[in-house]
Design a protein around this motif. Structure first.
Motif, mmCIF file in Angstrom:
data_model
loop_
_atom_site.group_PDB
_atom_site.id
_atom_site.type_symbol
_atom_site.label_atom_id
_atom_site.label_comp_id
_atom_site.label_asym_id
_atom_site.label_seq_id
_atom_site.Cartn_x
_atom_site.Cartn_y
_atom_site.Cartn_z
ATOM 1 N N LEU A 1 -4.458 6.547 -2.091
ATOM 2 C CA LEU A 1 -3.671 5.345 -1.829
ATOM 3 C C LEU A 1 -3.947 4.314 -2.914
ATOM 4 O O LEU A 1 -5.044 4.265 -3.461
ATOM 5 C CB LEU A 1 -4.041 4.744 -0.474
ATOM 6 C CG LEU A 1 -3.764 5.598 0.755
ATOM 7 C CD1 LEU A 1 -4.281 4.896 2.005
ATOM 8 C CD2 LEU A 1 -2.282 5.890 0.875
ATOM 9 N N ALA B 1 -6.555 -3.950 3.592
ATOM 10 C CA ALA B 1 -5.216 -3.355 3.686
ATOM 11 C C ALA B 1 -5.254 -1.862 3.371
ATOM 12 O O ALA B 1 -4.609 -1.058 4.061
ATOM 13 C CB ALA B 1 -4.251 -4.079 2.751
ATOM 14 N N LEU B 2 -6.009 -1.478 2.358
ATOM 15 C CA LEU B 2 -6.132 -0.053 2.026
ATOM 16 C C LEU B 2 -6.764 0.724 3.177
ATOM 17 O O LEU B 2 -6.276 1.782 3.571
ATOM 18 C CB LEU B 2 -6.980 0.120 0.758
ATOM 19 C CG LEU B 2 -6.287 -0.128 -0.565
ATOM 20 C CD1 LEU B 2 -7.314 -0.325 -1.671
ATOM 21 C CD2 LEU B 2 -5.349 1.028 -0.897
ATOM 22 N N ASP C 1 -4.535 4.233 9.794
ATOM 23 C CA ASP C 1 -3.235 4.536 10.402
ATOM 24 C C ASP C 1 -2.797 5.961 10.083
ATOM 25 O O ASP C 1 -2.326 6.693 10.957
ATOM 26 C CB ASP C 1 -2.155 3.564 9.920
ATOM 27 C CG ASP C 1 -2.272 2.182 10.527
ATOM 28 O OD1 ASP C 1 -3.018 2.015 11.523
ATOM 29 O OD2 ASP C 1 -1.621 1.261 9.996
ATOM 30 N N ARG C 2 -2.958 6.380 8.836
ATOM 31 C CA ARG C 2 -2.581 7.741 8.440
ATOM 32 C C ARG C 2 -3.453 8.771 9.159
ATOM 33 O O ARG C 2 -2.958 9.813 9.587
ATOM 34 C CB ARG C 2 -2.688 7.906 6.925
ATOM 35 C CG ARG C 2 -1.610 7.145 6.169
ATOM 36 C CD ARG C 2 -1.877 7.142 4.665
ATOM 37 N NE ARG C 2 -0.969 6.276 3.975
ATOM 38 C CZ ARG C 2 0.087 6.703 3.271
ATOM 39 N NH1 ARG C 2 0.331 7.987 3.167
ATOM 40 N NH2 ARG C 2 0.867 5.836 2.667
ATOM 41 N N ILE D 1 0.875 -1.172 0.000
ATOM 42 C CA ILE D 1 0.000 0.000 0.000
ATOM 43 C C ILE D 1 0.908 1.216 0.000
ATOM 44 O O ILE D 1 1.847 1.302 0.797
ATOM 45 C CB ILE D 1 -0.917 0.035 1.244
ATOM 46 C CG1 ILE D 1 -1.696 -1.281 1.387
ATOM 47 C CG2 ILE D 1 -1.844 1.250 1.189
ATOM 48 C CD1 ILE D 1 -2.609 -1.615 0.246
ATOM 49 N N ARG D 2 0.629 2.163 -0.889
ATOM 50 C CA ARG D 2 1.458 3.356 -0.989
ATOM 51 C C ARG D 2 0.633 4.523 -1.503
ATOM 52 O O ARG D 2 -0.475 4.333 -2.034
ATOM 53 C CB ARG D 2 2.653 3.109 -1.905
ATOM 54 C CG ARG D 2 2.266 2.783 -3.333
ATOM 55 C CD ARG D 2 3.489 2.702 -4.239
ATOM 56 N NE ARG D 2 3.148 2.261 -5.585
ATOM 57 C CZ ARG D 2 2.599 3.023 -6.526
ATOM 58 N NH1 ARG D 2 2.305 4.302 -6.278
ATOM 59 N NH2 ARG D 2 2.326 2.530 -7.725
ATOM 60 N N GLU E 1 -7.044 -0.105 6.376
ATOM 61 C CA GLU E 1 -6.191 -0.084 7.568
ATOM 62 C C GLU E 1 -5.076 0.947 7.418
ATOM 63 O O GLU E 1 -4.744 1.661 8.371
ATOM 64 C CB GLU E 1 -5.624 -1.469 7.845
ATOM 65 C CG GLU E 1 -6.669 -2.427 8.400
ATOM 66 C CD GLU E 1 -6.165 -3.853 8.581
ATOM 67 O OE1 GLU E 1 -5.047 -4.186 8.099
ATOM 68 O OE2 GLU E 1 -6.901 -4.650 9.191
ATOM 69 N N ASP E 2 -4.502 1.064 6.237
ATOM 70 C CA ASP E 2 -3.465 2.071 6.003
ATOM 71 C C ASP E 2 -4.047 3.479 6.150
ATOM 72 O O ASP E 2 -3.436 4.361 6.756
ATOM 73 C CB ASP E 2 -2.837 1.888 4.621
ATOM 74 C CG ASP E 2 -1.588 2.719 4.441
ATOM 75 O OD1 ASP E 2 -1.715 3.946 4.210
ATOM 76 O OD2 ASP E 2 -0.476 2.154 4.537
#
Length: 149
Positions: free
Chosen positions: A54, A101-102, A108-109, A3-4, A104-105
C-alpha cells in the motif's frame, strides 16, 4: 491523501521510503538506485494475490508505504491472519495521520479477507514507537525472536 495499492511505477518512491528503515543516511540521497534484484522482487510481490503493498499518496507524491501479507492458516477454523511489515512514513509527514491511514486500510483489507488477527512488528530503534501501535489498537502480546539467514 489517498491510500491505494502500489503499482510498478511507484517502486522508486517506495524504495526511497524503505531506505529510511535500513539506511537513514542514504535515504536522504535524491537518487535511489533501482537494482535488478529490487525489480525481480517487485515482480514476485505484485503477482502474489495474498500480498499488497500500500502507498499513501498526497498531491502526486508517495509519502508512506506498508506491506500487507495474508497468510493461510490451519488454526482458528482455517481463518487466515495478516502480517504488516515495512510501515514507513516520510520523515516530513510523520505525526500527520499518514501511518494511521495506511494501517487502518491494511486492517480493513485483512478484515475483508476474513483474517482473525493482524500482526505487526516495529523495527528496533525505528520510527514506529509502541505508543503509535497502542493508539491504533495493537497490544504487545509476545516476545519476538528472529534468526537472519
Amino acid at each position: 491523501m489517498m491510500i491505494r495499492a502500489a503499482i510498478r511505477s511507484d517502486l522508486g518512491a517506495i524504495l526511497r521510503l524503505l531506505r529510511e528503515v535500513g539506511d537513514p543516511a542514504g535515504a536522504r540521497s535524491a537518487h535511489v538506485r533501482m537494482s535488478s534484484a529490487a525489480v525481480r522482487a517487485w515482480t514476485r510481490m505484485e503477482s502474489d494475490p495474498d500480498r499488497t503493498v500500500l502507498v499513501a499518496e498526497d498531491r502526486g507524491q508517495i509519502v508512506g508505504t506498508l506491506d500487507l501479507m495474508i497468510v493461510a492458516n490451519l488454526t482458528h477454523d482455517a481463518q487466515p491472519w495478516a502480517a504488516v511489515d515495512n510501515l514507513v512514513v516520510d520523515p516530513q509527514r510523520r505525526g500527520q495521520g499518514v501511518g494511521r491511514a495506511l494501517l487502518e486500510d491494511a486492517v480493513d483489507r485483512a478484515t475483508h479477507s476474513g483474517c482473525y488477527k493482524v500482526e505487526m512488528l516495529a523495527h528496533e530503534g525505528g520510527a514506529a514507537p509502541s505508543g503509535f501501535c497502542v493508539r491504533l489498537g495493537f497490544g504487545g502480546s509476545s516476545d519476538g525472536y528472529r534468526r537472519y539467514l
